[in-house]
Scaffold this active site. Structure first.
Site, PDB file in Angstrom:
ATOM      1  N   LYS A 259       0.842  -1.194   0.000  1.00 50.97           N
ATOM      2  CA  LYS A 259       0.000   0.000   0.000  1.00 50.97           C
ATOM      3  C   LYS A 259       0.878   1.245   0.000  1.00 50.97           C
ATOM      4  O   LYS A 259       1.772   1.376   0.841  1.00 50.97           O
ATOM      5  CB  LYS A 259      -0.929  -0.007   1.211  1.00 50.97           C
ATOM      6  CG  LYS A 259      -1.933  -1.145   1.193  1.00 50.97           C
ATOM      7  CD  LYS A 259      -2.650  -1.295   2.510  1.00 50.97           C
ATOM      8  CE  LYS A 259      -3.629  -0.196   2.788  1.00 50.97           C
ATOM      9  NZ  LYS A 259      -4.401  -0.460   4.026  1.00 50.97           N
ATOM     10  N   ILE A 260       0.602   2.153  -0.924  1.00 53.09           N
ATOM     11  CA  ILE A 260       1.413   3.343  -1.124  1.00 53.09           C
ATOM     12  C   ILE A 260       0.495   4.546  -1.297  1.00 53.09           C
ATOM     13  O   ILE A 260      -0.515   4.470  -1.999  1.00 53.09           O
ATOM     14  CB  ILE A 260       2.295   3.184  -2.385  1.00 53.09           C
ATOM     15  CG1 ILE A 260       3.232   1.978  -2.232  1.00 53.09           C
ATOM     16  CG2 ILE A 260       3.088   4.446  -2.671  1.00 53.09           C
ATOM     17  CD1 ILE A 260       3.968   1.621  -3.509  1.00 53.09           C
TER      18      ILE A 260
END
Length: 322
Positions: A134-135
């Site tokens: 997740k970014i």
């Protein structure tokens, strides 16, 4: 008649429990689980998860003697996320784990952190293709997702999405999934003149329909739900992650849940309804489009600040044990 959550899944939506509580995950049997700093901080305070915290501390202590205290705390946070993520993976078969939000404007730093997290998962026996990284949906974060997907075969979930510009840029970068925050967008709308309609539903519907109309493979993971009506109005979205309380409320529904968002309706939409939008790697064009969306600007910054605050609190908790 099928149970409400099964009806939701029948619309084509994959349901994910937005929790780090293993009991809730087992109860709802989602096909994927997730972690983030807020969930980890809440769970790490519970005695039932002390063994996982202890493993993270042992890992942080094992770093070379030259490692600073801050490096050890950052490592402990990553290790704890992986300890929780491994348990979630065993219940669901797939897990998403967030890179430190303080790296949101650091492309090389995000790539390096993602690869470290994957190494920790590998040490726990979790294959790379079962993990999403997740970014944050900053320009730098999206570029990190492009590199991870293209050069390392890493599945990326671009999160903290509040507008179409972020969604399109992430899709052009080849991200496997994006996570727009339905409830937080709706909250902003209520405070800024959209009392008559749910801005969260409007925005996420537009994002989902846009990606389908223009042939992007990136999936939309709608997140941050405030009520069951939002779930109903987004039935048919690719992926849906909601807190146990929302999923329980869905299970109590008596009216059938039917598809609202479909690929056929998206593809049938006219260009005037869903105008084309492209960036093709043009940072200036992205930044202009993003900064033209007041909700996206304000809520993205707010979300990153909140996640960072919870990361700091988690580090403080771990520091007492380190």
């Amino acid at each position: 008649m099928a149970a409400p959550l099964k009806q939701l899944e029948a619309t084509g939506t994959v349901v994910i429990a937005d929790t780090a509580d293993f009991g809730d995950i087992a109860r709802f049997q989602p096909s994927e689980g997730t972690t983030n700093p807020t969930l980890l901080f809440l769970a790490a305070q519970l005695s039932s998860y002390s063994a996982l915290v202890d493993k993270a501390i042992i890992y942080a202590r094992s770093l070379p003697a030259t490692a600073s205290t801050e490096d050890r705390l950052s490592a402990a946070v990553d290790a704890l996320a992986v300890q929780f993520g491994t348990q979630i993976y065993q219940l669901t078969g797939r897990v998403s784990t967030e890179v430190d939000v303080s790296l949101s404007f650091d492309t090389p730093g995000t790539v390096a952190a993602a690869l470290r997290i994957l190494e920790l998962y590998a040490a726990e026996g979790v294959a790379r293709d079962r993990v999403r990284i997740k970014i944050s949906a900053t320009w730098e974060g999206i570029e990190a997702a492009r590199i991870l997907q293209r050069d390392h075969g890493v599945s990326c979930l671009v999160t903290v999405v509040f507008g179409l510009a972020q969604a399109v840029a992430a899709a052009e970068a080849g991200a496997d999934a994006i996570a727009p925050y339905v409830g937080r967008i709706a909250d902003w709308g209520k405070l800024n003149g959209s009392a008559e309609e749910d801005l969260g539903i409007k925005t996420v519907s537009r994002i989902q329909n846009h990606l389908r109309k223009y042939g992007f493979r990136t999936q939309v993971m709608a997140a941050s739900f405030r009520n069951v009506q939002q779930v109903r109005q987004l039935a048919g979205v690719d992926l849906l992650t909601a807190a146990p309380a929302i999923l329980e409320a869905v299970e109590r529904e008596t009216k059938p849940i039917t598809a609202i968002l479909t690929a056929d309706l998206a593809k049938a939409a006219s260009d005037s309804e869903l105008p084309p939008l492209t960036f093709n790697g043009n940072e200036a064009a992205f930044r202009w489009a993003f900064n033209s969306d007041a909700c996206a600007v304000e809520k993205s910054a707010d979300a990153m600040r909140r996640f960072y605050a919870d990361t700091v609190k988690l580090k403080q908790l771990l520091a007492t044990k380190l």
